[in-house]
Design a protein around this motif. Structure first.
Motif, PDB file in Angstrom:
ATOM      1  N   MET A   1       0.847  -1.177   0.000  1.00 34.32           N
ATOM      2  CA  MET A   1       0.000   0.000   0.000  1.00 34.32           C
ATOM      3  C   MET A   1       0.891   1.238   0.000  1.00 34.32           C
ATOM      4  N   SER A   2       0.637   2.157  -0.907  1.00 38.13           N
ATOM      5  CA  SER A   2       1.478   3.349  -0.981  1.00 38.13           C
ATOM      6  C   SER A   2       0.993   4.397   0.005  1.00 38.13           C
ATOM      7  N   LYS A   3       1.944   5.171   0.488  1.00 40.21           N
ATOM      8  CA  LYS A   3       1.605   6.271   1.376  1.00 40.21           C
ATOM      9  C   LYS A   3       1.756   7.562   0.612  1.00 40.21           C
ATOM     10  N   TYR A   4       0.689   8.346   0.564  1.00 36.08           N
ATOM     11  CA  TYR A   4       0.738   9.623  -0.107  1.00 36.08           C
ATOM     12  C   TYR A   4       1.273  10.661   0.867  1.00 36.08           C
ATOM     13  N   ILE A   5       2.025  11.592   0.336  1.00 34.80           N
ATOM     14  CA  ILE A   5       2.616  12.644   1.146  1.00 34.80           C
ATOM     15  C   ILE A   5       1.681  13.849   1.106  1.00 34.80           C
ATOM     16  N   GLY A   6       1.095  14.216   2.262  1.00 35.86           N
ATOM     17  CA  GLY A   6       0.191  15.353   2.328  1.00 35.86           C
ATOM     18  C   GLY A   6      -1.224  14.987   1.910  1.00 35.86           C
ATOM     19  N   SER A   7      -2.126  15.943   2.075  1.00 36.59           N
ATOM     20  CA  SER A   7      -3.512  15.716   1.686  1.00 36.59           C
ATOM     21  C   SER A   7      -3.633  15.750   0.167  1.00 36.59           C
ATOM     22  N   VAL A   8      -4.743  15.260  -0.320  1.00 38.48           N
ATOM     23  CA  VAL A   8      -5.003  15.269  -1.764  1.00 38.48           C
ATOM     24  C   VAL A   8      -4.946  16.700  -2.292  1.00 38.48           C
ATOM     25  N   GLU A   9      -5.573  17.604  -1.570  1.00 36.42           N
ATOM     26  CA  GLU A   9      -5.593  19.002  -2.002  1.00 36.42           C
ATOM     27  C   GLU A   9      -4.192  19.588  -2.089  1.00 36.42           C
ATOM     28  N   GLU A  10      -3.365  19.311  -1.047  1.00 34.15           N
ATOM     29  CA  GLU A  10      -1.996  19.835  -1.017  1.00 34.15           C
ATOM     30  C   GLU A  10      -1.155  19.252  -2.145  1.00 34.15           C
ATOM     31  N   ARG A  11      -1.238  17.936  -2.329  1.00 34.46           N
ATOM     32  CA  ARG A  11      -0.449  17.282  -3.380  1.00 34.46           C
ATOM     33  C   ARG A  11      -0.834  17.789  -4.756  1.00 34.46           C
ATOM     34  N   LEU A  12      -2.126  17.894  -4.981  1.00 32.16           N
ATOM     35  CA  LEU A  12      -2.611  18.363  -6.272  1.00 32.16           C
ATOM     36  C   LEU A  12      -2.207  19.819  -6.500  1.00 32.16           C
ATOM     37  N   GLY A  13      -2.337  20.632  -5.467  1.00 33.72           N
ATOM     38  CA  GLY A  13      -1.931  22.032  -5.570  1.00 33.72           C
ATOM     39  C   GLY A  13      -0.465  22.183  -5.916  1.00 33.72           C
ATOM     40  N   LYS A  14       0.382  21.384  -5.267  1.00 34.37           N
ATOM     41  CA  LYS A  14       1.819  21.437  -5.556  1.00 34.37           C
ATOM     42  C   LYS A  14       2.106  20.972  -6.981  1.00 34.37           C
ATOM     43  N   ALA A  15       1.385  19.961  -7.416  1.00 31.67           N
ATOM     44  CA  ALA A  15       1.580  19.466  -8.787  1.00 31.67           C
ATOM     45  C   ALA A  15       1.185  20.517  -9.808  1.00 31.67           C
ATOM     46  N   GLU A  39      -7.438  34.042  -9.140  1.00 31.77           N
ATOM     47  CA  GLU A  39      -7.639  33.615  -7.760  1.00 31.77           C
ATOM     48  C   GLU A  39      -8.019  32.134  -7.681  1.00 31.77           C
ATOM     49  N   THR A  40      -8.712  31.631  -8.684  1.00 31.12           N
ATOM     50  CA  THR A  40      -9.065  30.206  -8.721  1.00 31.12           C
ATOM     51  C   THR A  40      -7.801  29.356  -8.802  1.00 31.12           C
ATOM     52  N   ILE A  41      -6.873  29.752  -9.651  1.00 31.92           N
ATOM     53  CA  ILE A  41      -5.604  29.018  -9.759  1.00 31.92           C
ATOM     54  C   ILE A  41      -4.861  29.094  -8.440  1.00 31.92           C
ATOM     55  N   SER A  42      -4.859  30.256  -7.823  1.00 25.26           N
ATOM     56  CA  SER A  42      -4.207  30.413  -6.524  1.00 25.26           C
ATOM     57  C   SER A  42      -4.821  29.463  -5.487  1.00 25.26           C
ATOM     58  N   ARG A  43      -6.132  29.363  -5.474  1.00 28.91           N
ATOM     59  CA  ARG A  43      -6.813  28.454  -4.527  1.00 28.91           C
ATOM     60  C   ARG A  43      -6.450  26.995  -4.817  1.00 28.91           C
ATOM     61  N   PHE A  44      -6.402  26.639  -6.100  1.00 30.15           N
ATOM     62  CA  PHE A  44      -6.005  25.277  -6.464  1.00 30.15           C
ATOM     63  C   PHE A  44      -4.600  24.992  -5.932  1.00 30.15           C
ATOM     64  N   GLU A  45      -3.662  25.910  -6.209  1.00 25.71           N
ATOM     65  CA  GLU A  45      -2.263  25.695  -5.846  1.00 25.71           C
ATOM     66  C   GLU A  45      -2.044  25.682  -4.336  1.00 25.71           C
ATOM     67  N   ARG A  46      -2.828  26.437  -3.608  1.00 27.80           N
ATOM     68  CA  ARG A  46      -2.716  26.443  -2.139  1.00 27.80           C
ATOM     69  C   ARG A  46      -3.369  25.215  -1.512  1.00 27.80           C
ATOM     70  N   GLY A  47      -4.141  24.490  -2.297  1.00 29.40           N
ATOM     71  CA  GLY A  47      -4.846  23.336  -1.760  1.00 29.40           C
ATOM     72  C   GLY A  47      -6.110  23.731  -1.025  1.00 29.40           C
ATOM     73  N   ALA A  48      -6.577  24.961  -1.240  1.00 29.72           N
ATOM     74  CA  ALA A  48      -7.790  25.434  -0.571  1.00 29.72           C
ATOM     75  C   ALA A  48      -9.039  24.856  -1.224  1.00 29.72           C
ATOM     76  N   VAL A  49      -8.935  24.561  -2.521  1.00 29.54           N
ATOM     77  CA  VAL A  49     -10.071  24.051  -3.294  1.00 29.54           C
ATOM     78  C   VAL A  49      -9.582  22.919  -4.189  1.00 29.54           C
ATOM     79  N   LEU A  50     -10.357  21.878  -4.268  1.00 32.38           N
ATOM     80  CA  LEU A  50     -10.056  20.790  -5.196  1.00 32.38           C
ATOM     81  C   LEU A  50     -10.691  21.107  -6.541  1.00 32.38           C
ATOM     82  N   PRO A  51      -9.915  21.123  -7.617  1.00 32.38           N
ATOM     83  CA  PRO A  51     -10.505  21.422  -8.925  1.00 32.38           C
ATOM     84  C   PRO A  51     -11.507  20.343  -9.337  1.00 32.38           C
ATOM     85  N   PRO A  52     -12.615  20.749  -9.963  1.00 33.96           N
ATOM     86  CA  PRO A  52     -13.550  19.750 -10.483  1.00 33.96           C
ATOM     87  C   PRO A  52     -12.895  18.974 -11.628  1.00 33.96           C
ATOM     88  N   LEU A  53     -13.441  17.836 -11.937  1.00 32.45           N
ATOM     89  CA  LEU A  53     -12.870  16.952 -12.953  1.00 32.45           C
ATOM     90  C   LEU A  53     -12.622  17.665 -14.281  1.00 32.45           C
TER      91      LEU A  53
END
Length: 115
Positions: A1-15, A39-53
């Motif tokens: 089982m893999s361990k993800y580093i950080g929350s989904v929002e944080e990882r996605l924002g960093k990516a 501001e939407t991109i900023s929220r995505f990158e900060r991990g404040a909001v998960l982008p919709p599909l």
């Protein structure tokens, strides 16, 4: 089982931030490319909001990477590391790719002996 580093929002924002920077885009330019506010991109990158599909698909298209590569982010799985390396190799000319391939193999062999 893999361990993800950080929350989904944080990882996605960093990516998202990493891929945007790799293309030399500002948040404003990326926002324009996918039809949202900066501001939407900023929220995505900060991990404040998960982008919709649909936004994730647009981002992957702009970054010219597979959607799963963007979503997976950083894990401790060798297969994910390999995918990340592969995506970066695509950016190189054939001679440079061969140089990197040989270097990676040599380093893996040397480091594997130290175990």
């Amino acid at each position: 089982m893999s361990k993800y580093i950080g929350s989904v929002e944080e990882r996605l924002g960093k990516a998202i931030a990493r891929e945007r920077a790799a293309l030399g885009l500002t948040q404003e330019e990326l926002a324009q490319a996918i039809g949202v506010q900066q501001e939407t991109i900023s929220r995505f990158e900060r991990g404040a909001v998960l982008p919709p599909l649909q936004r994730l698909i647009q981002l992957a298209d702009v970054f010219d990477i597979p959607l799963d590569s963007l979503v997976r982010g950083t894990t401790n799985r060798a297969v994910d590391d390999g995918l990340e390396i592969t995506m970066n190799l695509k950016k190189l000319n054939p001679e440079s790719r061969e140089f990197v391939r040989r270097w990676v193999i040599e380093m893996c062999e040397q480091l594997g002996r130290k175990r």
